[in-house]
Design a protein around this motif. Structure first.
Motif, PDB file in Angstrom:
ATOM      1  N   SER A   1     -23.682  71.706  -3.154  1.00  0.00           N
ATOM      2  CA  SER A   1     -24.926  71.865  -2.410  1.00  0.00           C
ATOM      3  C   SER A   1     -25.297  73.332  -2.216  1.00  0.00           C
ATOM      4  O   SER A   1     -24.463  74.225  -2.327  1.00  0.00           O
ATOM      5  CB  SER A   1     -24.804  71.184  -1.047  1.00  0.00           C
ATOM      6  N   VAL A   2     -26.578  73.517  -1.897  1.00  0.00           N
ATOM      7  CA  VAL A   2     -27.115  74.801  -1.463  1.00  0.00           C
ATOM      8  C   VAL A   2     -27.910  74.500  -0.208  1.00  0.00           C
ATOM      9  O   VAL A   2     -28.804  73.647  -0.221  1.00  0.00           O
ATOM     10  CB  VAL A   2     -28.039  75.444  -2.531  1.00  0.00           C
ATOM     11  N   ASP A   3     -27.573  75.150   0.907  1.00  0.00           N
ATOM     12  CA  ASP A   3     -28.298  74.871   2.143  1.00  0.00           C
ATOM     13  C   ASP A   3     -29.565  75.713   2.228  1.00  0.00           C
ATOM     14  O   ASP A   3     -29.840  76.539   1.351  1.00  0.00           O
ATOM     15  CB  ASP A   3     -27.393  75.045   3.373  1.00  0.00           C
TER      16      ASP A   3
ATOM     17  N   LYS B   1     -27.656  73.355   8.220  1.00  0.00           N
ATOM     18  CA  LYS B   1     -26.349  73.974   8.008  1.00  0.00           C
ATOM     19  C   LYS B   1     -26.402  75.500   8.051  1.00  0.00           C
ATOM     20  O   LYS B   1     -25.394  76.154   7.941  1.00  0.00           O
ATOM     21  CB  LYS B   1     -25.756  73.490   6.689  1.00  0.00           C
ATOM     22  N   ALA B   2     -27.596  76.031   8.193  1.00  0.00           N
ATOM     23  CA  ALA B   2     -27.759  77.483   8.303  1.00  0.00           C
ATOM     24  C   ALA B   2     -28.360  77.811   9.662  1.00  0.00           C
ATOM     25  O   ALA B   2     -29.313  78.577   9.776  1.00  0.00           O
ATOM     26  CB  ALA B   2     -28.638  77.996   7.166  1.00  0.00           C
ATOM     27  N   GLU B   3     -27.786  77.219  10.699  1.00  0.00           N
ATOM     28  CA  GLU B   3     -28.326  77.339  12.054  1.00  0.00           C
ATOM     29  C   GLU B   3     -28.598  78.772  12.486  1.00  0.00           C
ATOM     30  O   GLU B   3     -29.652  79.080  13.032  1.00  0.00           O
ATOM     31  CB  GLU B   3     -27.377  76.695  13.063  1.00  0.00           C
ATOM     32  N   GLU B   4     -27.611  79.629  12.230  1.00  0.00           N
ATOM     33  CA  GLU B   4     -27.773  81.014  12.696  1.00  0.00           C
ATOM     34  C   GLU B   4     -28.884  81.738  11.944  1.00  0.00           C
ATOM     35  O   GLU B   4     -29.580  82.578  12.513  1.00  0.00           O
ATOM     36  CB  GLU B   4     -26.453  81.786  12.612  1.00  0.00           C
ATOM     37  N   LEU B   5     -29.079  81.423  10.663  1.00  0.00           N
ATOM     38  CA  LEU B   5     -30.166  82.044   9.898  1.00  0.00           C
ATOM     39  C   LEU B   5     -31.531  81.493  10.300  1.00  0.00           C
ATOM     40  O   LEU B   5     -32.520  82.196  10.282  1.00  0.00           O
ATOM     41  CB  LEU B   5     -29.972  81.808   8.390  1.00  0.00           C
ATOM     42  N   CYS B   6     -31.567  80.217  10.656  1.00  0.00           N
ATOM     43  CA  CYS B   6     -32.830  79.552  10.974  1.00  0.00           C
ATOM     44  C   CYS B   6     -33.202  79.644  12.447  1.00  0.00           C
ATOM     45  O   CYS B   6     -34.297  79.245  12.821  1.00  0.00           O
ATOM     46  CB  CYS B   6     -32.754  78.082  10.569  1.00  0.00           C
ATOM     47  N   GLY B   7     -32.298  80.124  13.269  1.00  0.00           N
ATOM     48  CA  GLY B   7     -32.584  80.226  14.693  1.00  0.00           C
ATOM     49  C   GLY B   7     -32.626  78.884  15.382  1.00  0.00           C
ATOM     50  O   GLY B   7     -33.419  78.656  16.292  1.00  0.00           O
TER      51      GLY B   7
END
Length: 162
Positions: free
Chosen positions: A44-46, A136-142
Motif C-alpha cells: 500500500s501507499v497511504d 494512516k498519515a494522521e500527523e501529516l493530515c492534521g
C-alpha cells in the motif's frame, strides 16, 4: 489474531462446533462452508505517500442455500483439516493476521477481524467485527483523534497529504 493463534485454538478445541458471530448476537448459519482460503499480500501507499506491506490470511465463509435447515455446525477438527490441506498446498503465513470474509442478504460482504473467542462446553465461538477505515498519515493530515476531523488545509495542493 494471527493465523498461528487461530490454528492453535482449533487444535486445542478439537471436538467443538465452530460458530462465527458476525455481529453481536448474529451468527453465521450452521449451513456455512469454508469456500476459499486466501494468502494475501498487501502493498500500500497511504495518503501521506508512505509505503507499507503485510500479509493476511483471508478465510471465506459461505452459507449454502441447499443446507438452510442444517443445525450442526462445522467442527473445529474439520476446519483444522481443511486449513491443514490448504497449508500443504499453499503454505500459510502463520504470522499473518487472519480475517474472515462473509456476507449475506442482510449483512454486506466484508473482511472481518477476530474480536474475541469464547470456548464453551460444546462450542468455540469466534466473535468477528469490522475494522473502521482510518487515515494512516494522521500527523501529516492534521487528523484530530478526539473529533475525528481533518484540518481544512490537509487536502490542499502542496500539503503532502491526499
Amino acid at each position: 489474531m494471527k493465523t498461528a493463534e487461530f490454528l492453535n485454538f482449533l487444535n486445542n478445541q478439537t471436538s467443538r462446533e465452530l460458530i462465527f458471530e458476525y455481529e453481536a448476537g448474529k451468527k453465521i448459519g450452521a449451513n456455512y462452508h469454508i469456500t476459499e482460503v486466501k494468502n494475501t499480500r498487501i502493498e500500500s501507499v497511504d495518503c501521506g505517500g508512505r509505503t507499507d506491506a503485510w500479509n493476511e490470511t483471508v478465510i471465506q465463509l459461505w452459507e449454502s442455500p441447499a443446507e438452510i435447515d442444517k443445525t450442526e455446525y462445522l467442527t473445529t477438527a474439520k476446519a483444522k483439516n481443511i486449513l491443514d490441506r490448504v497449508h500443504s498446498m499453499k503454505p500459510l503465513d502463520l504470522e499473518a493476521e487472519v480475517k474472515f470474509e462473509y456476507g449475506n442478504k442482510s449483512f454486506h460482504t466484508a473482511q472481518l477481524y477476530v474480536q474475541g473467542v469464547k470456548a464453551e462446553k460444546d462450542t468455540l465461538t469466534i466473535a468477528l467485527d469490522v475494522n473502521p477505515t482510518l487515515c494512516k498519515a494522521e500527523e501529516l493530515c492534521g487528523v484530530n483523534e478526539e473529533k475525528e476531523t481533518v484540518a481544512e488545509e490537509c487536502c490542499n495542493p502542496g500539503t503532502g497529504c491526499c
